[in-house]
Each structure stands twice: as C-alpha cells, then as structure tokens.
Motif scaffolding. Structure first.
Motif, mmCIF file in Angstrom:
data_model
loop_
_atom_site.group_PDB
_atom_site.id
_atom_site.type_symbol
_atom_site.label_atom_id
_atom_site.label_comp_id
_atom_site.label_asym_id
_atom_site.label_seq_id
_atom_site.Cartn_x
_atom_site.Cartn_y
_atom_site.Cartn_z
ATOM 1 N N HIS A 1 8.841 -1.041 5.676
ATOM 2 C CA HIS A 1 8.001 -1.658 6.710
ATOM 3 C C HIS A 1 7.042 -0.650 7.341
ATOM 4 O O HIS A 1 6.203 -1.030 8.161
ATOM 5 C CB HIS A 1 8.880 -2.298 7.779
ATOM 6 N N GLU A 2 7.174 0.615 6.964
ATOM 7 C CA GLU A 2 6.289 1.654 7.480
ATOM 8 C C GLU A 2 5.173 2.003 6.502
ATOM 9 O O GLU A 2 4.357 2.896 6.780
ATOM 10 C CB GLU A 2 7.105 2.915 7.803
ATOM 11 N N CYS B 1 3.074 -3.660 0.057
ATOM 12 C CA CYS B 1 3.308 -2.505 -0.815
ATOM 13 C C CYS B 1 4.469 -2.756 -1.773
ATOM 14 O O CYS B 1 5.550 -3.196 -1.361
ATOM 15 C CB CYS B 1 3.590 -1.272 0.038
ATOM 16 N N LEU B 2 4.230 -2.453 -3.038
ATOM 17 C CA LEU B 2 5.281 -2.568 -4.059
ATOM 18 C C LEU B 2 5.957 -1.221 -4.309
ATOM 19 O O LEU B 2 6.831 -1.125 -5.168
ATOM 20 C CB LEU B 2 4.695 -3.100 -5.366
ATOM 21 N N HIS B 3 5.497 -0.177 -3.614
ATOM 22 C CA HIS B 3 6.076 1.166 -3.757
ATOM 23 C C HIS B 3 5.905 1.662 -5.190
ATOM 24 O O HIS B 3 6.803 2.278 -5.767
ATOM 25 C CB HIS B 3 7.554 1.175 -3.350
ATOM 26 N N TYR B 4 4.711 1.388 -5.711
ATOM 27 C CA TYR B 4 4.431 1.682 -7.115
ATOM 28 C C TYR B 4 3.290 2.695 -7.215
ATOM 29 O O TYR B 4 3.526 3.892 -7.312
ATOM 30 C CB TYR B 4 4.115 0.359 -7.821
ATOM 31 N N LYS B 5 2.055 2.200 -7.105
ATOM 32 C CA LYS B 5 0.898 3.086 -7.207
ATOM 33 C C LYS B 5 0.068 3.101 -5.923
ATOM 34 O O LYS B 5 -1.009 3.711 -5.891
ATOM 35 C CB LYS B 5 0.023 2.645 -8.391
ATOM 36 N N GLU B 6 0.574 2.434 -4.882
ATOM 37 C CA GLU B 6 -0.183 2.328 -3.645
ATOM 38 C C GLU B 6 -0.150 3.641 -2.855
ATOM 39 O O GLU B 6 0.869 4.336 -2.828
ATOM 40 C CB GLU B 6 0.380 1.206 -2.754
ATOM 41 N N PRO B 7 -1.262 3.990 -2.207
ATOM 42 C CA PRO B 7 -1.266 5.170 -1.321
ATOM 43 C C PRO B 7 -0.552 4.860 -0.006
ATOM 44 O O PRO B 7 -0.395 3.698 0.366
ATOM 45 C CB PRO B 7 -2.759 5.418 -1.089
ATOM 46 N N CYS C 1 2.600 5.176 0.809
ATOM 47 C CA CYS C 1 3.878 4.469 0.639
ATOM 48 C C CYS C 1 5.016 5.329 1.169
ATOM 49 O O CYS C 1 5.256 6.442 0.685
ATOM 50 C CB CYS C 1 4.100 4.146 -0.836
ATOM 51 N N GLU C 2 5.739 4.821 2.135
ATOM 52 C CA GLU C 2 6.845 5.558 2.743
ATOM 53 C C GLU C 2 8.071 5.612 1.833
ATOM 54 O O GLU C 2 8.872 6.542 1.916
ATOM 55 C CB GLU C 2 7.216 4.935 4.087
ATOM 56 N N GLU D 1 11.136 13.326 -0.861
ATOM 57 C CA GLU D 1 11.898 14.163 0.063
ATOM 58 C C GLU D 1 13.401 14.116 -0.188
ATOM 59 O O GLU D 1 14.171 14.745 0.533
ATOM 60 C CB GLU D 1 11.580 13.740 1.505
ATOM 61 N N GLY D 2 13.824 13.339 -1.201
ATOM 62 C CA GLY D 2 15.237 13.273 -1.560
ATOM 63 C C GLY D 2 16.062 12.308 -0.738
ATOM 64 O O GLY D 2 17.287 12.280 -0.859
#
Length: 289
Positions: free
Chosen positions: A240-241, A247-253, A255-256, A263-264
């Motif tokens: 949500h951030e 956002c699909l957390h794929y190629k989008e800028p 993306c948290e 960051e692991g």
C-alpha cells in the motif's frame, strides 16, 4: 439439531451432534439444486425413531476436491528437511493453495535429525521470513508432536505435502492408531484402480483431522494478475506504500515490495516464485501445478 458431517458412504452421512452421531440421508431437494453433502459440512438435521435427515447445509467457508472435504480451517504442510530434499517451489505452491482456499498454514519440517543447524536451512529461513508458523519434528521418535497436538483444538485440519515426508507417520502418531498406511503399502493403495477411499474426520485433541492427505492436485486459476499478490501475506505491509496504486511489484518504479526484497525483508525465493507465476497469468496461462 446442528452437527458436522464426519463421514459419508453409500448415500448415508454420519453427523456428529451434541447428542452423539446420527446416521442421516440427504433430502431430495439438494439433488435438485445440484448440491451434494460433503464431509466437513455444518448441517441442520431432523431425527425420528433413529432415522435422520439432512435438512440444511450451511454455507461452506471452503471446499477441497481431493480429498473431498469442506470447512477446513488449518493445514499442516509437511516437508522433510532431507530424504527427500525440499523443493522450494513446491513448498510455495502449497502455501499459495492454502491462501487461496482461506486455510491457515502451519509448515511442519520433519526429519530434523538428518540436518545440522536446521534452523539455518534455506527453506526454514524463507518460511519464517514470510511470517508463517513452523514446527520442527522427528516423527518416528515423536519429537515435536506435542506442538502439533496443541494446534488441533477447535480446528479442522488437513495434512498435505509431497510423498515420503512422513505425513502418514505423523497422523498415525497423533491419532494413536493407524488411520493411514505408510510406505509401500500406501503407494499401492493410491495406485489401485478399484480402490475407493472415503475421507473421514477423526476427532482428536479437541478438533478434527482429515484421515487422508490433502491437495493431491494443485490447480490454481487466478481471476486476474492483480489477485496473485493477495496470496503472499508478507507483501501486505509494503504494497500500500507503492508509488502506483495498481502496482504489480513487477517492473513499476517506486515499488516498496521490490525495495523490501532488495533489503532482505522479503525472501528472494518467494518473490521470484511470485514473478514466475505473475508472468504466467499475464500471458494468459493456467496455473496447473
């Protein structure tokens, strides 16, 4: 009376109520609606002169096809740390299947005696990082089984996992008798052309366990590419951030989720598994595992 179907065979259903177990037949109205009672169903029954009838089937929280059972609340996903070695992709498939079916997952790592420093195993760290509950077992020596028994209360639990990991041994030790054959006998039974296997709920330690393994077929067809991320609970505190709401957390800028992976804070194996299946959904393929 209200009760739970614990066994069904030959058109008869055995319903556990506060007054004991009642043998029931299903009313014809269910057949007309194309609805068949299942083991695990919460039902309303009537009984007279020892003969019972199922009058109402309450709405199901979920249902499985193999084994045929409904209203599962918990799955013990059993994997051996060695013999056989863990397939991380298969483990993630079981976890997503449970999320899809709204079933709480408890990952049970068996055969811990075969591995040194098992808490540092790649699969163990992945599961803990993802926020799932895990237990460590040596089923043959009954080490860790008390932790399993404590989680049975007020749950309907199914055991699932690949072959050879000790599901049958664990279940038999918990119940205190042989409810599933182990080893080569089990393989022969599962392959028998004319073998009919009925699922049954076994009451034990304040809850029920299904007496057959779960998820013999993993067949997930996602409604949309946006849906898949909902089955990765570790994404929830980050998604949500993201810069973009869809956002699909794929190629989008911005993306948290991807940042958390870098960051692991989100396991890389889990994220790569997500991306692999997201690409399959985007291409329009069906996730038949």
């Amino acid at each position: 009376m209200e009760g739970t179907i614990i066994k069904g065979i030959g058109g008869f259903y055995y319903v556990k109520t506060d007054n004991g177990i009642c043998e029931c037949k299903a009313r014809g109205k269910f057949r007309n609606k194309g609805l068949t009672p299942m083991v695990g169903d919460s039902v309303i029954i009537s009984a007279k002169d020892g003969n019972g009838a199922i009058e109402e089937i309450k709405e199901r929280k979920n249902e499985l096809i193999r084994p045929p059972v409904s209203n599962i609340s918990q799955a013990f996903i059993v994997f051996a740390l060695k013999n056989p070695d863990i397939n991380l992709e298969l483990l993630n498939k079981f976890l997503v299947q449970c999320e899809l079916k709204n079933i709480k997952s408890v990952v049970c790592f068996n055969k811990v005696d075969l591995v040194d420093n098992y808490e540092q195993h790649e699969a163990v760290k992945m599961i803990i990082n993802a926020g799932y509950n895990c237990l460590f077992l040596n089923a043959k020596k009954e080490i860790g089984l008390d932790g399993l028994k404590e989680k049975l209360k007020d749950n309907v639990t199914v055991f699932c996992g690949p072959s050879g990991v000790g599901k049958s041994t664990i279940l038999n030790r918990i119940v205190g008798r042989t409810v599933m054959e182990t080893g080569s006998v089990s393989d022969k039974l599962k392959r028998g052309k004319h073998t009919t296997r009925h699922s049954e709920l076994v009451e034990v330690h304040g809850g029920f366990v299904v007496d057959t393994p779960g998820f013999s077929t993993l067949d997930l067809n996602f409604e949309s590419k946006e849906e898949l991320q909902d089955y990765f609970p570790e994404f929830s505190q980050y998604k949500h951030e993201c810069k973009f709401s869809g956002c699909l957390h794929y190629k989008e800028p911005g993306c948290e989720v991807k940042k958390a992976v870098d960051e692991g804070d989100i396991d890389l194996n889990r994220y790569q598994f997500y991306i692999k299946n997201l690409e399959e959904v985007i291409k329009g393929g069906k996730n038949k595992w």
